[in-house]
Design a protein around this motif. Structure first.
Motif, short mmCIF file in Angstrom:
data_model
loop_
_atom_site.label_atom_id
_atom_site.label_comp_id
_atom_site.label_asym_id
_atom_site.label_seq_id
_atom_site.Cartn_x
_atom_site.Cartn_y
_atom_site.Cartn_z
N GLY A 307 0.80 -1.23 0.00
CA GLY A 307 0.00 0.00 0.00
C GLY A 307 0.82 1.27 0.00
N ASP A 308 2.15 1.14 -0.08
CA ASP A 308 3.02 2.31 -0.04
C ASP A 308 3.21 2.89 -1.44
N GLU A 309 3.56 4.16 -1.48
CA GLU A 309 4.01 4.84 -2.69
C GLU A 309 3.15 4.51 -3.93
N VAL A 310 1.96 5.09 -3.94
CA VAL A 310 1.02 4.80 -5.03
C VAL A 310 0.76 6.05 -5.88
N GLY A 357 -0.51 -3.21 6.61
CA GLY A 357 -0.06 -2.46 5.45
C GLY A 357 0.78 -1.27 5.90
N TRP A 358 1.53 -0.70 4.98
CA TRP A 358 2.31 0.52 5.27
C TRP A 358 1.34 1.64 5.64
N ASN A 359 1.82 2.65 6.36
CA ASN A 359 0.90 3.63 6.96
C ASN A 359 0.03 4.38 5.95
N HIS A 374 4.25 1.91 10.51
CA HIS A 374 4.60 3.33 10.42
C HIS A 374 6.04 3.52 9.97
N TRP A 375 6.20 3.99 8.73
CA TRP A 375 7.55 4.21 8.20
C TRP A 375 7.79 5.68 7.85
N LEU A 376 6.75 6.33 7.30
CA LEU A 376 6.88 7.70 6.83
C LEU A 376 6.65 8.68 7.96
N TYR A 401 15.33 3.17 11.32
CA TYR A 401 15.32 1.71 11.18
C TYR A 401 15.53 1.19 9.75
N TYR A 402 15.67 2.08 8.75
CA TYR A 402 15.91 1.58 7.40
C TYR A 402 17.38 1.17 7.29
N LEU A 403 17.57 -0.12 7.15
CA LEU A 403 18.94 -0.66 7.18
C LEU A 403 19.69 -0.43 5.88
N ILE A 440 15.23 -4.04 5.30
CA ILE A 440 16.40 -3.91 4.43
C ILE A 440 15.90 -3.93 2.98
N TRP A 441 15.85 -2.73 2.39
CA TRP A 441 15.50 -2.60 0.97
C TRP A 441 16.77 -2.85 0.17
N THR A 442 16.61 -3.48 -0.99
CA THR A 442 17.84 -3.97 -1.65
C THR A 442 18.12 -3.35 -3.03
C1 ACM Z 1 8.56 1.97 1.81
O1 ACM Z 1 9.71 2.27 2.17
N1 ACM Z 1 8.17 2.24 0.58
C2 ACM Z 1 7.62 1.33 2.70
#
Ligand code: ACM
Ligand code: ZN
Length: 522
Positions: A307-310, A357-359, A374-376, A401-403, A440-442
């Protein structure tokens, strides 16, 4: 020891683990007892035998005891005396975490992948009473931007176990790759799991690697991972990200998008306009079929729908989306997103599961049983409203917390010192902060060297926040403990960043900060 336990009392003397040491475990603890024997055997060479009666001499006794007061379901009590190791817990999970503590009380060589000669395997006498602060202690792993093998995933599950973490959130679908086999839609992996090339060098670079990238997990492999995780008291939460981050699915099935145009699986990273059409019936039919297979694979009660970034540019132009808005009395594109989320959520709930889902998915109408992640930073208001309604939240603050962020951007101390329950959360809502999760986004993590370096040691700091009481946390003390811990990580063949690399001074940070946002550190 990491995470720092709740209560620790050092006593005199030591217990010596040797080839004669016995293990006592009731039937309910056979599996954890086996786990303990397996990890002792490799470095020590001791093939520890079971004893059927509770032994008072040279024995490790594992016991379930639900009268242990003050311990939550994952807690345990560990007593080391010169004669005995006595590990008691209300549930098997606690025994498992007690074993992780025992492991850290043994010399660091216990992590060796080969037999160690001539070492005394002693454990200092003590009493530990321990239980976690939060019930949700997770890592989110992005297999979408870069594919990592089942062996790598298992190695990370072992790491989570060592850190007493209990949640593996598996991000399985992305613009740049669809990574889970879906039998009903074979093109998702035939087409969607492959891309021609990959951008390298960071967000403003134009360089490419010059080679294709591909990979997906078969359903058998997914089952294998889930089983491996379960043996380590880790639940695996799958994420099927909708309606954005779906270019790979659209490359496989163009009819999923508003434009129906054929596209390639992207080789760049970022936010893409090719999202699922929210008007067309096929999208919902597709999603339900995909979810049927996902739900049959994953026993997790909780299912992540992204549900993020739409970006809604295509929805705005799409006749089918416009008709849907009219038919459903939706006033704007955000409400169309809400409709989409609600429809998918209802389907998942009808199957007896719970949605996270993402916030961005949170709004007035969101079911109170849905969990928000909750990330944003801009999501604060939605999160507060969700809490007020009685909804639950998992905290994944991007700047802490974003690694994947560089250590310039997010040094170890910043991650460590972060308090997940912000001061603005009312006392009566604090229980609804279920816990924490680090993603951890890659995008810029193409291999395990880079992966380890980004994740460690920051995940160790996150784990301590997840487990240890706030009043017991102290960065200076953590710093001392992490030195011993790094020896263990090295033995386990993780290529952790050094403390110095992970914790640059502010002068150095100032110098690099402008360039550092979501960049690979230099
Ligand atoms: C995210 O970083 N798009 C949840
Ligand atoms: Zn549309």
């Amino acid at each position: 020891m990491i995470p720092q336990p709740f209560n620790l009392k050092i006593e005199d003397g030591k217990f010596i683990l040797n080839v004669e040491t016995k293990i006592f475990a009731p039937d309910d603890l056979i599996a954890v007892s086996q786990y303990l024997k397996t990890f002792i055997k490799l470095p020590t060479g001791f093939d520890l035998q079971d004893t059927q009666t509770k032994s008072e001499q040279n024995s490790i006794n594992l016991e379930l005891d639900d009268t242990l007061k003050g311990l939550n379901p994952e807690g345990y009590e560990l007593r080391i005396t010169p004669k005995l190791v006595l590990l008691r817990a209300p549930q098997p999970a606690g025994i498992f975490y007690g074993i992780q503590t025992l492991r850290q009380l043994l010399p660091a060589e216990i992590e060796s992948q080969t037999k160690v000669q001539g070492l005394e395997w002693d454990i200092h006498c003590l009493i530990i009473e321990d239980s976690p602060r939060f019930k949700w202690r997770g890592l989110m792993f992005d297999s979408g931007r870069h594919f990592f093998s089942v062996d790598v995933i298992k190695k990370y599950l072992d790491l989570l176990a060592l850190l007493k973490m209990n949640t593996f959130h598996w991000h399985l679908t992305e613009d740049q790759g669809w990574r889970i086999e879906i039998k009903k839609y074979p093109k998702l992996t035939e087409i969607g799991s492959k891309r021609e090339d990959s951008r390298i060098g960071g967000w403003i670079s134009k360089k490419t690697r010059g080679e294709p990238h591909e990979g997906f997990y078969t359903q058998d492999e997914i089952r294998e991972v889930i089983q491996y995780a379960e043996e380590r008291f880790i639940r695996v939460i799958p994420e099927i990200d909708v309606p954005g981050h779906s270019s790979a699915a659209i490359a496989a099935y163009p009819e999923l998008s508003c434009t129906k145009e054929e596209i390639n699986v992207p080789t760049k990273f970022g936010i893409f306009e090719d999202i699922y059409c929210a008007g067309h019936d096929f999208t919902y039919e597709f999603m339900e079929n995909v979810l049927d297979e996902v739900l049959s694979l994953f026993p997790s009660e909780i299912i992540h729908i992204g549900g993020d970034e739409v970006p809604k540019k295509n929805w705005k132009k799409c006749e089918v989306c416009k008709k849907k808005m009219k038919d459903e009395n939706l006033r704007n594109l955000d409400e169309l997103h809400d409709y989409f989320t609600e429809r998918i959520s209802k389907y998942i709930v009808s199957k007896g599961r719970r949605v996270i889902g993402w916030n961005e998915i949170l709004d007035e109408k969101t079911d109170k049983n849905t969990i928000g992640q909750h990330w944003l930073l801009t999501g604060k208001k939605q999160v507060r409203k969700h809490l007020e309604k009685g909804g639950d939240i998992v905290v994944s603050n991007m700047f802490r917390y974003y690694l994947d962020y560089s250590y310039i951007m997010t040094p170890l101390r910043k991650t460590y010192k972060f308090e997940p329950i912000s001061r603005t959360v009312k006392t009566e809502n604090q229980q609804q902060i279920l816990g924490i999760e680090s993603p951890i986004w890659t995008e810029w993590v193409p291999n395990t060297e880079r992966l380890d370096w980004q994740v460690l040691p920051r995940l160790v700091a996150v784990a301590e926040t997840g487990w240890t009481q706030k009043r017991l946390k102290n960065f200076k003390n953590f710093r001392k403990r992490i030195e011993n811990f790094e020896e263990r990580l090295n033995s386990l063949e993780f290529q952790s960043a050094s403390f110095k690399e992970a914790n640059p001074g502010n002068l150095k940070r100032l110098f690099f900060l402008a360039r550092a946002f979501k960049w690979p550190a230099i």
